[in-house]
Design a protein around this motif. Structure first.
Motif, short mmCIF file in Angstrom:
data_model
loop_
_atom_site.label_atom_id
_atom_site.label_comp_id
_atom_site.label_asym_id
_atom_site.label_seq_id
_atom_site.Cartn_x
_atom_site.Cartn_y
_atom_site.Cartn_z
N TYR A 96 0.82 -1.21 0.00
CA TYR A 96 0.00 0.00 0.00
C TYR A 96 0.85 1.26 0.00
O TYR A 96 0.49 2.25 -0.64
N TRP A 97 1.97 1.23 0.69
CA TRP A 97 2.78 2.44 0.83
C TRP A 97 3.40 2.85 -0.49
O TRP A 97 3.63 4.04 -0.74
N THR A 98 3.65 1.89 -1.36
CA THR A 98 4.12 2.23 -2.71
C THR A 98 3.03 2.99 -3.45
O THR A 98 3.30 3.98 -4.14
N LEU A 99 1.80 2.50 -3.32
CA LEU A 99 0.67 3.21 -3.94
C LEU A 99 0.52 4.60 -3.35
O LEU A 99 0.35 5.58 -4.09
N GLU A 100 0.60 4.70 -2.05
CA GLU A 100 0.40 5.99 -1.38
C GLU A 100 1.39 7.04 -1.89
O GLU A 100 1.04 8.20 -2.07
N ASN A 101 2.62 6.61 -2.16
CA ASN A 101 3.67 7.55 -2.57
C ASN A 101 3.73 7.78 -4.07
O ASN A 101 4.44 8.69 -4.53
N ASN A 102 2.98 6.97 -4.84
CA ASN A 102 3.03 7.09 -6.30
C ASN A 102 1.65 6.99 -6.94
O ASN A 102 1.51 6.53 -8.08
N ARG A 103 0.65 7.39 -6.21
CA ARG A 103 -0.75 7.18 -6.60
C ARG A 103 -1.08 7.75 -7.98
O ARG A 103 -1.65 7.08 -8.84
N GLU A 104 -0.73 9.01 -8.21
CA GLU A 104 -1.09 9.67 -9.45
C GLU A 104 -0.46 9.00 -10.67
O GLU A 104 -1.09 8.81 -11.71
N VAL A 105 0.82 8.61 -10.51
CA VAL A 105 1.55 8.01 -11.63
C VAL A 105 1.08 6.58 -11.88
O VAL A 105 0.81 6.19 -13.04
N LEU A 106 0.97 5.77 -10.83
CA LEU A 106 0.60 4.36 -11.01
C LEU A 106 -0.80 4.20 -11.57
O LEU A 106 -1.04 3.34 -12.43
N LEU A 107 -1.73 5.00 -11.09
CA LEU A 107 -3.13 4.82 -11.47
C LEU A 107 -3.56 5.72 -12.62
O LEU A 107 -4.69 5.60 -13.10
N ASN A 108 -2.67 6.61 -13.06
CA ASN A 108 -3.07 7.66 -14.01
C ASN A 108 -4.34 8.33 -13.47
O ASN A 108 -5.38 8.40 -14.12
N LEU A 109 -4.21 8.81 -12.24
CA LEU A 109 -5.35 9.32 -11.48
C LEU A 109 -5.86 10.63 -12.07
O LEU A 109 -5.09 11.54 -12.38
N LYS A 110 -7.17 10.72 -12.21
CA LYS A 110 -7.82 11.90 -12.78
C LYS A 110 -8.88 12.45 -11.83
O LYS A 110 -9.57 11.69 -11.15
N HIS A 111 -9.02 13.76 -11.86
CA HIS A 111 -10.09 14.42 -11.10
C HIS A 111 -11.44 13.98 -11.66
O HIS A 111 -11.57 13.74 -12.88
N PRO A 112 -12.47 13.88 -10.82
CA PRO A 112 -13.80 13.47 -11.32
C PRO A 112 -14.30 14.29 -12.50
O PRO A 112 -15.03 13.77 -13.36
N LYS A 113 -13.91 15.55 -12.58
CA LYS A 113 -14.37 16.40 -13.68
C LYS A 113 -13.85 15.91 -15.03
O LYS A 113 -14.40 16.26 -16.08
N TYR A 114 -12.80 15.08 -15.00
CA TYR A 114 -12.23 14.57 -16.25
C TYR A 114 -13.21 13.67 -16.98
O TYR A 114 -13.09 13.47 -18.20
N LEU A 115 -14.19 13.13 -16.28
CA LEU A 115 -15.16 12.25 -16.91
C LEU A 115 -15.82 12.90 -18.11
O LEU A 115 -16.00 12.27 -19.15
N GLU A 116 -16.19 14.18 -18.00
CA GLU A 116 -16.86 14.86 -19.10
C GLU A 116 -15.95 14.97 -20.31
O GLU A 116 -16.41 14.80 -21.45
#
Length: 237
Positions: free
Chosen positions: A210-230
């Motif tokens: 989990y700590w790897t995810l915590e420190n690299n969340r945006e890069v690993l998941l290609n995390l997007k803000h909810p507004k990106y859905l539109e």
């Protein structure tokens, strides 16, 4: 905005005819989805009293297949999914291996403009992301929490589904994959060129915690803000 509203927006945008849900449980999502054909797969349905009654009298508005997803894809998918999958929602067994297998099986039937949505891809604490074996269950996690061995436990559990998203990004140059930062993380998978992860091996991913995810969340998941859905919906042809 939650998984139900996101799913319906995607269904409406792609004009989906066939919706597949893996991990139905109480049926609260699939029973509120509006699609021409709805298929629910779960080895142990926990339908509400209302849905049980509707099923008993033949008025359930989706095809309920009480099997594991592996058994479904092995013996039923070819006949049930003759027209392919337009939108799939994966919310089954919350392990890396099983969620990855479910996604790969759905990809085999996904229509060109189809979309796969995977729940629980962005756990927000150690307890929520606690992994179990493929043969385990959420009861194993609950027992640890009750014994005080999972600090931060709040009753929500996502397991290590997040690794399936990373794995898919690593292994597929022809998939566009990102994660919406809402409702415990909604992984979105479509055909098309994306932003693959190329500097991690499968062995390294398997060892991540989990700590790897915590420190690299945006890069690993290609995390997007909810507004990106539109923005994403506008890109669908």
């Amino acid at each position: 905005m939650n998984r139900l509203s996101v799913l319906q927006k995607i269904i409406d945008r792609v004009k989906a005819k066939t919706y597949l849900e893996i991990g139905v449980q109480t049926g609260v999502i699939i029973s509120n989805i509006n699609a021409a054909v709805k298929i629910g797969v779960d080895p142990n349905f926990l339908l509400s009293k209302k849905l049980k009654l509707r099923k008993l009298v033949g008025l359930l508005d989706f095809k309920a297949i009480e099997k594991t997803s592996d058994a479904f894809f092995e013996s039923d998918a070819d006949s049930v999914l003759k027209s392919g999958i337009d939108v799939a929602f994966i919310d089954g067994h919350h392990t890396y291996n099983q969620s990855l297998k479910d996604a790969q099986n759905c990809l085999a039937y996904l229509n060109p403009s189809g979309v796969i949505v995977m729940h629980d891809c962005n756990p927000n604490n150690y307890a929520c992301a606690y992994p179990i074996s493929d043969s385990g269950s959420v009861d194993d996690v609950i027992k640890l929490a009750e014994a005080g061995e999972l600090p931060g436990w709040n009753g929500s559990w996502s397991g290590d589904v997040w690794k399936a998203i990373v794995h898919l990004r690593m292994a597929n140059q022809n998939l566009n994959i990102f994660t919406l930062d809402l409702d415990w993380g909604l992984g979105i998978i479509t055909r098309g060129k994306g932003r693959p992860v190329s500097d991690i091996s499968v062995g390294e991913l398997q060892k991540m915690d989990y700590w790897t995810l915590e420190n690299n969340r945006e890069v690993l998941l290609n995390l997007k803000h909810p507004k990106y859905l539109e923005e994403f919906l506008k890109q669908i042809k």
